[in-house]
Write a protein that holds these residues in place. Structure first.
Motif: not given
Length: 175
Positions: A87-88, A94-95, A84, A121, A129, A117, A125, A90-92
């Motif tokens: 993933q957080e 990517v944003n 978890r 995923c 990208r 991960l 990306f 990674f998402t942060h």
């Protein structure tokens, strides 16, 4: 003027220097006015470069808020929590990478290989990208489809290491 195409770099292998190479590239990019985002997986804040990276203009280092230890010693609940968290992160990253010139995922290969991960995923990306985003991945054992997607692949090979003589990681050199 044509927009710059961002490429994918992989620093891999069993030798020392993967993170060091990625951070050297970050320093070079920031020195040329590029915005760099660095996300670290399975790392701690206790490494010499961390303090300096937080101070450098043009570099955004995502903090390591949790330490899970080695993946081989994690129980099932720890692995779920680590997954978890990865993933957080990674998402942060990517944003933030949507507004950056370079995005570095340090030890992302270890996170993927440990199942924290998904490989899918990461590959999704890379496929979607922003065109100008340079992406750097570090870690061991990149898989075939990832190697195919990369533009640069540099393998660090351990030929000799002080650990073989019983010399453990030294502050300021290995961390």
């Amino acid at each position: 003027m044509e927009e710059r195409k961002g490429l994918v770099h992989i620093y891999c292998g069993d030798g020392k220097g993967k993170t060091t190479a990625a951070l050297g590239l970050a320093l070079r990019a920031a020195g040329r006015g590029m915005k760099v985002v660095i996300a670290r997986f399975l790392k701690t804040e206790d490494s010499g470069e961390v303090k300096m990276l937080y101070q450098l203009p043009g570099i955004v280092l995502l903090p390591c808020k949790k330490n899970f230890g080695f993946t081989f010693s994690m129980g099932e609940e720890e692995k779920k929590e680590a997954s978890r968290y990865c993933q957080e992160v990674f998402t942060h990253a990517v944003n933030l990478g949507q507004e950056a010139d370079m995005l570095i995922f340090d030890e992302v290969l270890a996170a993927c290989n440990a199942g924290l991960l998904t490989k899918k995923c990461l590959e999704a990306f890379l496929d979607s990208r922003p065109q100008g985003l340079e992406v750097v991945l570090t870690g061991r054992n990149p898989w075939e489809s990832l190697l195919s997607a990369a533009d640069y692949v540099t393998e660090m090979q351990a030929v000799k290491h002080p650990y073989q003589k019983g010399i453990y990681a030294r502050r300021g050199i290995e961390y």
